[in-house]
Write an enzyme that holds these catalytic residues in place. Structure first.
Site, mmCIF file in Angstrom:
data_model
loop_
_atom_site.group_PDB
_atom_site.id
_atom_site.type_symbol
_atom_site.label_atom_id
_atom_site.label_comp_id
_atom_site.label_asym_id
_atom_site.label_seq_id
_atom_site.Cartn_x
_atom_site.Cartn_y
_atom_site.Cartn_z
ATOM 1 N N ASP A 74 -0.277 -44.326 11.625
ATOM 2 C CA ASP A 74 -0.980 -43.052 11.468
ATOM 3 C C ASP A 74 -2.407 -43.388 11.874
ATOM 4 O OD1 ASP A 74 -2.668 -41.000 10.468
ATOM 5 O OD2 ASP A 74 -0.994 -40.302 9.258
ATOM 6 N N HIS A 75 -2.800 -43.013 13.077
ATOM 7 C CA HIS A 75 -4.070 -43.559 13.598
ATOM 8 C C HIS A 75 -5.268 -43.112 12.769
ATOM 9 C CE1 HIS A 75 -4.391 -39.710 15.742
ATOM 10 N NE2 HIS A 75 -5.666 -39.989 15.967
ATOM 11 N N HIS A 95 -1.415 -36.988 9.085
ATOM 12 C CA HIS A 95 -2.848 -37.272 8.917
ATOM 13 C C HIS A 95 -3.430 -36.618 7.654
ATOM 14 C CE1 HIS A 95 -2.176 -38.706 12.864
ATOM 15 N NE2 HIS A 95 -2.387 -37.584 13.512
HETATM 16 C C1 BG6 Z 1 -2.384 -36.723 17.108
HETATM 17 C C2 BG6 Z 1 -1.772 -35.389 17.389
HETATM 18 O O1 BG6 Z 1 -1.647 -37.381 16.113
HETATM 19 O O2 BG6 Z 1 -3.723 -36.540 16.658
HETATM 20 C C3 BG6 Z 1 -2.603 -34.619 18.414
HETATM 21 O O3 BG6 Z 1 -0.465 -35.574 17.897
HETATM 22 C C4 BG6 Z 1 -4.044 -34.531 17.983
HETATM 23 O O4 BG6 Z 1 -2.075 -33.316 18.607
HETATM 24 C C5 BG6 Z 1 -4.563 -35.912 17.611
HETATM 25 O O5 BG6 Z 1 -4.792 -33.989 19.043
HETATM 26 C C6 BG6 Z 1 -5.947 -35.813 17.011
HETATM 27 O O6 BG6 Z 1 -6.452 -37.106 16.829
HETATM 28 P P1 BG6 Z 1 -8.002 -37.389 16.870
HETATM 29 O O7 BG6 Z 1 -8.129 -38.820 16.577
HETATM 30 O O8 BG6 Z 1 -8.473 -36.999 18.245
HETATM 31 O O9 BG6 Z 1 -8.621 -36.499 15.835
#
Ligand code: BG6
Ligand code: NDP
Length: 490
Positions: free
Chosen positions: A177-178, A240
């Site tokens: 989960d980045h 997230h």
């Molecule tokens: C991803 C989603 O997990 O997170 C995308 O699949 C989204 O739809 C992205 O745009 C948003 O990540 P960040 O780090 O740009 O806020």
């Protein structure tokens, strides 16, 4: 210099977008910092037929370096490629041989990280073959990294988990989960558990509500075929947002280790109220963007069906039935094509029980609530809104902000989420990954909302690009006599 870590990486989906944009540049950062030095090897795979040199060209492009860059070339020389269809059992023997060669060449002690940067439908297949074909049969560690999405509902997630569990134990599985790799998300724990001032007030006696906003300015871009089958609820809330909420809601872990932190997050998620039909209808709203000035409506985007009822926006109210949070709602919202790109958490404290400054002859405006804002992105920092005396004659109060922002130099040095997470996998630290229990409780909650939505016909489109979503998102919170701390035209 960081401590060197030793491992072989096998990237399934090694020619894909994620590997190209995020994974290889993150690996290179780890190399530049010394986490990767001599004792690592990378085996990229996909069905495309490429030579090692052609694959290295792709990697070089992804790093933005040239052949004259000696340091980058040394790093790239550790990359090799093998064309491989993940459904082809026999071919795993070829991978195995190649892996053994790299193991020997770079003295990797049998440590292996299998990174599944593939369509989720392949996760179970690959995990199964890795085991049956003996790729996990080494004297070192074997870890598997799984990209999102982890299932599309509880049942499919459980099936996937069952499949993975046949080959890997829970502590060998790293579910990405980045958001958990983001600096300011990790700061939630530091601020909560490192400050008596904060933690002693961190409950329903002093906090009126907590708001989590993940706002995106872009639309669906080129990912419509995935996104139209997912929607904002699955794409952003199940993973997230639920992760952020569990970090905000959890009790203090016994120790700062992955086992104890995850245990507290799970406990928090278990006390999240799973809504019945009526509650889900009242406490969650969805949206889909229409056309804007120079923007197509979602339904007119490439690869989106013209009658799509997919949600590109969600707002909701979450309730925890536990001693700490009972009566203090968490409001969440996320969407595409909103006013701006940012992520923030606003913790709204209760107002003083008695406002002694607001007696009529003083003409003083009522005291405002204290708000602790955690700015996650793009600017990292905190702001604490307090009431203070207005400078000068007489006695008036006004809200002031105590601000702290990470400066530009430190921001630049902040590791990218994938860099941090790959490093954690090498260390075997699961703190910033989703455990199966967390994932499963999150799906149980989200599934209820989804089920109710599936029975109802939404009135889409219902918000314009550049706004903060549909009017119903404001109504949701206003019904409780509250408002979003971040709103347009404030
Ligand atoms: C991803 C989603 O997990 O997170 C995308 O699949 C989204 O739809 C992205 O745009 C948003 O990540 P960040 O780090 O740009 O806020
Ligand atoms: P891509 O479609 O860009 O890449 C898919 C990769 O898988 C390619 O290398 C493809 O190569 C390979 N592949 C497909 N079928 C097979 C097969 N049968 N055998 C072997 N290899 C195969 O996907 P992404 O890189 O965008 O995404 C990968 C994963 O990461 C997905 O789970 C996605 O949900 C997740 N993710 C991606 C994000 C992103 O920003 N891209 C963000 C968050 C998560 P070939 O066709 O040549 O075989």
């Amino acid at each position: 210099m960081a401590a060197e870590r030793t491992s072989l990486f096998i990237f399934f989906g090694g020619t894909g977008d994620l590997a190209y944009r995020k994974l290889y540049p993150s690996m290179y950062n780890l190399y530049k910092k010394g986490t990767l030095r001599e004792h690592f090897g990378v085996l990229g795979t996909s069905r495309e037929k490429l030579t090692d040199e052609q694959f290295r060209d792709q990697v070089r492009k992804s790093l933005g370096t040239t052949k004259t860059d000696k340091d980058a070339e040394k790093f790239i020389s550790h990359f090799v490629y093998e064309a491989h269809d993940v459904t082809d059992k026999a071919h795993y023997q070829v991978l195995k041989t190649r892996a053994e060669e790299l193991d020997k060449k770079y003295e990797l002690n049998g440590n292996r990280i299998f990174y599944l940067s593939l369509a989720p439908s392949f996760f179970g297949t690959v995990a199964g073959f890795l085991k049956t074909e003996g790729l996990t049969d080494t004297k070192g560690f074997d870890r598997v990294v799984i990209e999102k999405p982890f299932g599309r509902d509880f049942d499919s997630a459980q099936q996937l988990n069952d499949a993975l569990s046949k080959s890997f134990d829970e502590e060998q599985i790293f579910r990405i989960d980045h958001y958990l790799g983001k600096e300011m998300i990790q700061n939630i724990e530091a601020v909560r558990f490192g400050n008596t001032l904060v933690e002693s007030l961190w409950n329903n006696r002093y906090i009126d509500n907590i708001q989590v906003t993940l706002s995106e300015k872009l639309g669906v871009e080129e990912r419509a075929s995935y996104y139209d089958n997912s929607g904002a609820l699955r794409d952003m809330v199940q993973n997230h947002i639920m992760q952020i909420v569990s970090l905000l809601a959890m009790e203090q872990p016994v120790s700062f280790t992955d086992v104890d932190i995850r245990a507290e997050k799970v406990k928090a998620l278990r006390s999240l109220r799973v809504y019945n039909v009526a509650e889900a209808s009242t406490n969650f709203v969805r949206g889909q963007y229409g056309a804007g000035d120079s923007q197509r409506a979602y339904r007119d985007e490439d690869n989106v069906p013209h009658d799509s009822n997919n949600d590109t926006f969600v707002a909701g109210k979450l309730l925890f039935d536990n001693y700490r949070w009972s009566g203090t709602p968490f409001y969440i919202r996320t969407g595409k094509m909103l006013a701006d790109k940012f992520t923030r958490v606003d913790v709204v404290f209760k107002k003083p029980l008695i406002d002694i400054f607001s007696f009529p002859q003083n003409h003083n405006a009522p005291l405002e609530a204290n708000v602790l804002t955690m700015y996650i992105e793009p600017h990292a920092g905190f702001s604490l809104r307090l009431n203070a005396k207005t400078n000068g004659q007489g006695f008036q109060t006004e809200p002031i902000n105590l601000d702290y922002f990470v400066d530009a130099k430190d921001s630049k040095a902040t590791p990218e989420p994938y860099e941090r997470l790959i490093h954690d996998v090498m260390k075997g630290d699961g703190t910033n990954f989703s455990s199966w229990q967390e994932v499963s409780y999150a799906w149980r909650f989200v599934d209820q909302i989804r089920k109710v939505w599936d029975l109802q016909q939404p009135q889409f489109p219902n918000y314009t690009p550049g706004s903060m979503g549909p009017a119903s998102a404001d109504e949701l919170i206003q019904r409780d006599h509250r408002q979003w701390v971040y709103r347009l035209n404030k």
